[in-house]
Design a protein around this motif. Structure first.
Motif, short mmCIF file in Angstrom:
data_model
loop_
_atom_site.label_atom_id
_atom_site.label_comp_id
_atom_site.label_asym_id
_atom_site.label_seq_id
_atom_site.Cartn_x
_atom_site.Cartn_y
_atom_site.Cartn_z
N ASN A 119 0.73 -1.15 -0.05
CA ASN A 119 -0.12 -0.01 0.07
C ASN A 119 0.89 1.23 0.01
OD1 ASN A 119 0.85 -0.02 2.52
ND2 ASN A 119 -1.06 0.32 3.60
N SER A 120 0.26 2.53 0.27
CA SER A 120 1.20 3.60 0.51
C SER A 120 2.31 3.50 1.25
CB SER A 120 0.19 4.96 0.42
OG SER A 120 -0.35 4.71 1.74
N ASP A 121 2.03 2.76 2.52
CA ASP A 121 3.06 2.74 3.27
C ASP A 121 4.11 2.02 2.95
OD1 ASP A 121 1.35 4.46 5.12
OD2 ASP A 121 0.60 2.73 6.13
N THR A 122 4.17 1.07 1.88
CA THR A 122 5.04 0.38 1.39
C THR A 122 6.28 1.26 1.03
OG1 THR A 122 3.34 -1.32 0.92
CG2 THR A 122 5.68 -1.58 0.08
N PHE A 123 6.16 2.19 0.63
CA PHE A 123 7.25 3.29 0.15
C PHE A 123 8.28 3.47 1.41
CE2 PHE A 123 3.83 4.41 -3.03
CZ PHE A 123 4.56 4.65 -4.16
#
Length: 369
Positions: A119-123
């Motif tokens: 998800n976006s937190d994977t960045f």
């Protein structure tokens, strides 16, 4: 396929919903705020008793409710036999997890249902703190070797005790020697397993990168948290006076990090947003591929808003990689037109429409109305 059926109660805006039957590829689509990500959170809760969007459990429970419950028919070992798996947690902190009629602890539950979130937190694997990357490595080492959790716990205990002594401002040399010896023993074993896991992961990462982002070479560099050419005993002795002033231990595996390099630059500074998503996705996909190779078991992938920041070509390549894997996937999107047409006819795909906290099974892509 680990999950065959899913029932969710009191997770955010999902009062009581059922996903049945589940497929290997499950696409959840609907407007923003409809509850798509909440379904992914519910599956994460089933495996780890918490959300991936924060540590405040009260935010996960539906407003006005005292507890959350997720129940599934599961075949986590891939043996062709489904058994009941349920997790319940109250606002007071009581947690109950049961599989096939047996109570499970947190470690047993995590080992039963291996989860990967994209998800976006994977960045944060590129842009975030070293703790995020250590957590990634430790997930893999834990699932690769059951002994890892014992080394991890032993090290954390020794580190906590040593830091408590440092905060006192004065340490009996004999006591310090005892705790240093224990810390070093566990630290070295932890680091050996982290390094061994990374060595196994690298070929899988290269294969995933080749499939998703050809022509871009990303190198992974592991820093164990201290200068290994000196040995941890020497480094601890050299840093002792500084650690005593600071009140905590500075060198050790609690400072380990994993660096992504493109040429001589950090990948976070070199890559575009879309490239970053593909790199971190390749890292997660490689972890799932290695897990399957080592255990012959499938992971569950929770992929939030897959088409975001990816053009159609790269989205197709991503899905082709998922299609060729053995993993079960739950993928959210707003508009399903692309994700409903890019799979091979023989791929087991199901679509679920999510609307204001309710789910409707729309069947296979060809059945959508």
């Amino acid at each position: 396929m680990p999950l065959k059926q899913l029932n969710i109660q009191h997770i955010r805006n999902l009062a009581s919903v059922s996903l049945n039957p589940l497929s290997r590829i499950n696409i959840l689509y609907g407007d923003n705020g409809s509850g798509k990500t909440s379904v992914l959170e519910a599956i994460h809760f089933l495996g780890l008793t918490r959300s991936f969007r924060g540590n405040q459990f009260r935010h996960l429970v539906q407003e006005g409710q005292a507890q959350a419950l997720v129940f599934a028919q599961a075949d986590p070992m891939g043996q062709g036999q489904c058994r009941p798996l349920g997790v319940e947690r109250s606002l007071e902190g009581d947690v109950r997890a049961r599989f096939a009629g047996q109570n499970l602890g947190a470690t047993e539950l995590a080992g039963l249902l291996p989860l990967q979130v994209i998800n976006s937190d994977t960045f944060d694997l590129l842009d975030g703190s070293p703790g995020v990357r250590r957590q990634f490595l430790d997930w893999g080492a834990f699932h690769a070797d059951p002994a890892f959790i014992q080394y991890w716990r032993g090290f954390r205990r020794a580190l906590k005790q040593r830091n408590s002594l440092l905060k006192c401002g004065k340490i009996d040399p004999r006591v310090r020697k005892v705790w240093d010896a224990e810390l070093i023993q566990y630290a070295e074993r932890m680091t050996e397993q982290r390094q061994a896991y990374l060595d196994c992961l690298l070929p899988e990462f290269e294969a995933a990168m080749s499939a998703l982002l050809q022509g871009l070479e990303v190198r992974l560099l592991f820093s164990p948290g201290w200068d290994q050419s000196k040995g941890l005993e020497t480094v601890l002795a050299e840093s002792f006076e500084r650690d005593l002033r600071q009140g905590f231990t500075s060198p050790g595996p609690q400072r380990a990090d994993l660096r992504f390099k493109v040429g001589s630059l950090n990948a976070a500074d070199r890559l575009s947003r879309g490239q970053k998503k593909l790199v971190v996705s390749a890292f997660r996909l490689a972890q799932g591929a290695l897990y399957h190779r080592l255990s012959n078991r499938a992971c569950i992938y929770l992929i939030d808003d897959l088409p975001s920041e990816l053009d159609e070509r790269h989205c197709r390549q991503f899905c082709e990689f998922l299609e060729a894997s053995a993993n079960q996937c739950f993928i959210t999107c707003v508009e399903p037109s692309l994700l409903s047409r890019i799979w091979q006819p023989e791929t087991d795909v199901a679509l679920f429409r999510v609307e204001s906290g309710t789910l409707t099974h729309k069947g296979a892509p060809g059945d959508q109305t």
